[in-house]
Design a protein around this motif. Structure first.
Motif, PDB file in Angstrom:
ATOM      1  N   GLN A 122       0.811  -1.215   0.000  1.00  0.00           N
ATOM      2  CA  GLN A 122       0.000   0.000   0.000  1.00  0.00           C
ATOM      3  C   GLN A 122       0.846   1.268   0.000  1.00  0.00           C
ATOM      4  N   PHE A 123       0.337   2.262  -0.743  1.00  0.00           N
ATOM      5  CA  PHE A 123       0.891   3.613  -0.706  1.00  0.00           C
ATOM      6  C   PHE A 123       0.260   4.335   0.474  1.00  0.00           C
ATOM      7  N   GLU A 124       1.113   4.911   1.343  1.00  0.00           N
ATOM      8  CA  GLU A 124       0.616   5.531   2.567  1.00  0.00           C
ATOM      9  C   GLU A 124       0.806   7.040   2.606  1.00  0.00           C
ATOM     10  N   GLY A 125       1.534   7.589   1.642  1.00  0.00           N
ATOM     11  CA  GLY A 125       1.717   9.029   1.633  1.00  0.00           C
ATOM     12  C   GLY A 125       2.975   9.434   0.895  1.00  0.00           C
ATOM     13  N   ALA A 126       3.002  10.686   0.427  1.00  0.00           N
ATOM     14  CA  ALA A 126       4.120  11.188  -0.369  1.00  0.00           C
ATOM     15  C   ALA A 126       5.427  11.069   0.394  1.00  0.00           C
ATOM     16  N   GLY A 127       6.473  10.649  -0.331  1.00  0.00           N
ATOM     17  CA  GLY A 127       7.791  10.543   0.258  1.00  0.00           C
ATOM     18  C   GLY A 127       8.017   9.287   1.074  1.00  0.00           C
ATOM     19  N   ARG A 128       7.021   8.420   1.112  1.00  0.00           N
ATOM     20  CA  ARG A 128       7.146   7.182   1.880  1.00  0.00           C
ATOM     21  C   ARG A 128       7.172   6.002   0.920  1.00  0.00           C
ATOM     22  N   PRO A 129       7.995   5.007   1.174  1.00  0.00           N
ATOM     23  CA  PRO A 129       8.015   3.827   0.300  1.00  0.00           C
ATOM     24  C   PRO A 129       6.724   3.040   0.450  1.00  0.00           C
ATOM     25  N   PHE A 151      -8.466   8.098  -0.999  1.00  0.00           N
ATOM     26  CA  PHE A 151      -8.224   7.665   0.369  1.00  0.00           C
ATOM     27  C   PHE A 151      -6.841   7.043   0.440  1.00  0.00           C
ATOM     28  N   LEU A 152      -6.316   6.999   1.660  1.00  0.00           N
ATOM     29  CA  LEU A 152      -5.038   6.361   1.963  1.00  0.00           C
ATOM     30  C   LEU A 152      -5.206   5.534   3.235  1.00  0.00           C
ATOM     31  N   PRO A 153      -4.498   4.437   3.386  1.00  0.00           N
ATOM     32  CA  PRO A 153      -3.576   3.858   2.407  1.00  0.00           C
ATOM     33  C   PRO A 153      -4.309   3.251   1.216  1.00  0.00           C
ATOM     34  N   MET A 154      -3.623   3.216   0.068  1.00  0.00           N
ATOM     35  CA  MET A 154      -4.178   2.679  -1.168  1.00  0.00           C
ATOM     36  C   MET A 154      -3.368   1.462  -1.607  1.00  0.00           C
ATOM     37  N   THR A 155      -4.040   0.337  -1.806  1.00  0.00           N
ATOM     38  CA  THR A 155      -3.369  -0.838  -2.365  1.00  0.00           C
ATOM     39  C   THR A 155      -3.141  -0.599  -3.849  1.00  0.00           C
ATOM     40  N   GLN A 156      -1.866  -0.607  -4.271  1.00  0.00           N
ATOM     41  CA  GLN A 156      -1.553  -0.324  -5.662  1.00  0.00           C
ATOM     42  C   GLN A 156      -1.636  -1.591  -6.514  1.00  0.00           C
ATOM     43  N   GLY A 157      -1.373  -1.440  -7.811  1.00  0.00           N
ATOM     44  CA  GLY A 157      -1.390  -2.570  -8.723  1.00  0.00           C
ATOM     45  C   GLY A 157      -2.580  -2.546  -9.655  1.00  0.00           C
ATOM     46  N   HIS A 158      -2.355  -2.096 -10.908  1.00  0.00           N
ATOM     47  CA  HIS A 158      -3.462  -1.957 -11.862  1.00  0.00           C
ATOM     48  C   HIS A 158      -3.346  -2.905 -13.058  1.00  0.00           C
ATOM     49  N   GLU A 159      -2.485  -3.918 -12.959  1.00  0.00           N
ATOM     50  CA  GLU A 159      -2.224  -4.825 -14.081  1.00  0.00           C
ATOM     51  C   GLU A 159      -2.282  -6.254 -13.539  1.00  0.00           C
ATOM     52  N   ASN A 160      -3.468  -6.870 -13.583  1.00  0.00           N
ATOM     53  CA  ASN A 160      -3.706  -8.050 -12.764  1.00  0.00           C
ATOM     54  C   ASN A 160      -4.409  -9.184 -13.509  1.00  0.00           C
ATOM     55  N   ALA A 161      -4.103 -10.401 -13.093  1.00  0.00           N
ATOM     56  CA  ALA A 161      -4.811 -11.586 -13.575  1.00  0.00           C
ATOM     57  C   ALA A 161      -4.907 -12.583 -12.435  1.00  0.00           C
ATOM     58  N   LEU A 186       4.792   4.459  -9.865  1.00  0.00           N
ATOM     59  CA  LEU A 186       5.733   5.427  -9.297  1.00  0.00           C
ATOM     60  C   LEU A 186       5.198   6.847  -9.410  1.00  0.00           C
ATOM     61  N   MET A 187       4.597   7.157 -10.567  1.00  0.00           N
ATOM     62  CA  MET A 187       4.065   8.508 -10.749  1.00  0.00           C
ATOM     63  C   MET A 187       2.984   8.802  -9.709  1.00  0.00           C
ATOM     64  N   TYR A 188       2.108   7.817  -9.479  1.00  0.00           N
ATOM     65  CA  TYR A 188       1.051   8.034  -8.498  1.00  0.00           C
ATOM     66  C   TYR A 188       1.589   8.083  -7.070  1.00  0.00           C
ATOM     67  N   MET A 189       2.772   7.511  -6.844  1.00  0.00           N
ATOM     68  CA  MET A 189       3.386   7.651  -5.530  1.00  0.00           C
ATOM     69  C   MET A 189       3.921   9.060  -5.320  1.00  0.00           C
ATOM     70  N   GLU A 190       4.135   9.795  -6.416  1.00  0.00           N
ATOM     71  CA  GLU A 190       4.591  11.180  -6.314  1.00  0.00           C
ATOM     72  C   GLU A 190       3.416  12.135  -6.133  1.00  0.00           C
ATOM     73  N   VAL A 191       2.287  11.857  -6.803  1.00  0.00           N
ATOM     74  CA  VAL A 191       1.164  12.801  -6.778  1.00  0.00           C
ATOM     75  C   VAL A 191      -0.072  12.224  -6.105  1.00  0.00           C
ATOM     76  N   GLY A 192       0.024  10.970  -5.647  1.00  0.00           N
ATOM     77  CA  GLY A 192      -1.157  10.281  -5.150  1.00  0.00           C
ATOM     78  C   GLY A 192      -1.817  10.925  -3.958  1.00  0.00           C
TER      79      GLY A 192
END
Length: 311
Positions: free
Chosen positions: A5-12, A54-64, A42-48
């Motif tokens: 999950q993305f938790e906020g700008a500047g955070r891994p 909402f945060l935290p956001m579970t990333q990953g948009h390419e799935n099967a 990565l781009m959305y981790m900069e501007v997300g």
């Protein structure tokens, strides 16, 4: 279950424990088998923090994966069906505006499902849902690449490799601009006429179409390469902003292309099954997703990274 999950700008990106999802009306739950990693993550981790609802956001948009639960009203699908998931605009895009597939399970709208043909590797099934769909839609459906056209592809990465080959199969003369020289042989093997390091070398070459899969302030170079009456299709989001010289747009078309359709995915699936397109990709484990995104950030990846959750 586990979720990156993305938790906020500047955070891994962070690996967290989260509740398992339940399907709503018209939705399915998918046990994720494969999930592709993308520069858009990565781009959305900069501007997300500014754009995600909402945060935290579970990333990953390419799935099967495999359908494991059905919501009310779902027709045409059964538990056990193997599917890819398209971010077609039916529901907010996965991993950016709704929870995505860097997790053991995800919820998807049944209208966004593409049926995976028997025998197709699930890593390919996953990467086709974005790297395949987005690149194919941009160069074939929006750009109209066809026989007799002179086409430029900027960026021979996860998307560019598929877009290049699709345009070659359509009969176009395809030229590639890619900074990473280790990918040049792959571009030539896909049928590219030539490869340059910098699209600035194309200035004045009179291309009919240039598709920019990079987006690292490369759009102006694309505009300079196309003839009057030509088209530039912008796909890449390597940087959140870039500039163009307004007068150079006159007589040329600049259009953005975002995503695609379930039909696009299934057409790409067919090309994969027939081995007309054989993209380069590297599989990693689910636990390596955080490190994999950092490899992308450092431009250390050729082709696509795909995390496998079923191994």
């Amino acid at each position: 279950m586990r979720a990156w999950q993305f938790e906020g700008a500047g955070r891994p990106i962070s690996l967290n424990e989260v509740p398992e999802p339940e399907p709503g009306p018209g939705e399915v739950v998918i046990d994720v088998a494969a999930a592709g990693l993308c520069h858009s993550d990565l781009m959305y981790m900069e501007v997300g923090e500014e754009t995600m609802p909402f945060l935290p956001m579970t990333q990953g948009h390419e799935n099967a994966g495999v359908i494991s639960a059905l919501g009310d009203g779902v027709e045409g699908w059964s538990i056990g069906d193997v599917v890819g998931v398209c971010s077609s605009g039916v529901r907010p895009p996965l991993g950016m505006f709704s929870h995505g597939g860097f997790a053991d399970k995800l919820v998807a709208d049944a209208r966004d499902l593409a049926r995976v043909p028997e025998g197709l590797d699930l890593s390919l099934a996953a990467l086709a849902t974005d790297a395949g769909m987005t690149s194919y839609h941009a160069i074939i459906k929006v750009g109209g690449a066809s026989t007799g056209m002179k086409v430029g592809v900027i960026g021979y990465g996860g998307l560019g490799q598929i877009g290049t080959r699709a345009a070659v199969l359509a009969g176009a003369e395809v030229h590639v601009a890619e900074t990473k020289e280790s990918a040049w042989d792959l571009a030539r093997q896909a049928g590219a006429t030539d490869v340059v390091r910098d699209a600035a070398e194309w200035a004045g070459r009179g291309f009919d179409l240039v598709v920019d899969y990079a987006g690292f302030d490369t759009t102006q170079k694309a505009i300079d390469a196309v003839a009057r009456g030509g088209t530039v299709v912008q796909v890449g989001l390597g940087l959140p902003t870039f500039t163009v010289k307004t007068p150079t747009l006159l007589g040329r078309t600049l259009v953005g292309s975002l995503g695609g359709t379930v039909e696009d995915i299934e057409e790409v699936y067919d090309l994969f099954v027939r081995r007309e397109i054989e993209p380069a990709y590297t599989e990693i484990g689910f636990e390596e997703i955080g490190d994999g995104l950092e490899r992308l950030r450092r431009n250390e990846v050729t082709g696509r990274l795909v995390a496998r959750l079923d191994r």
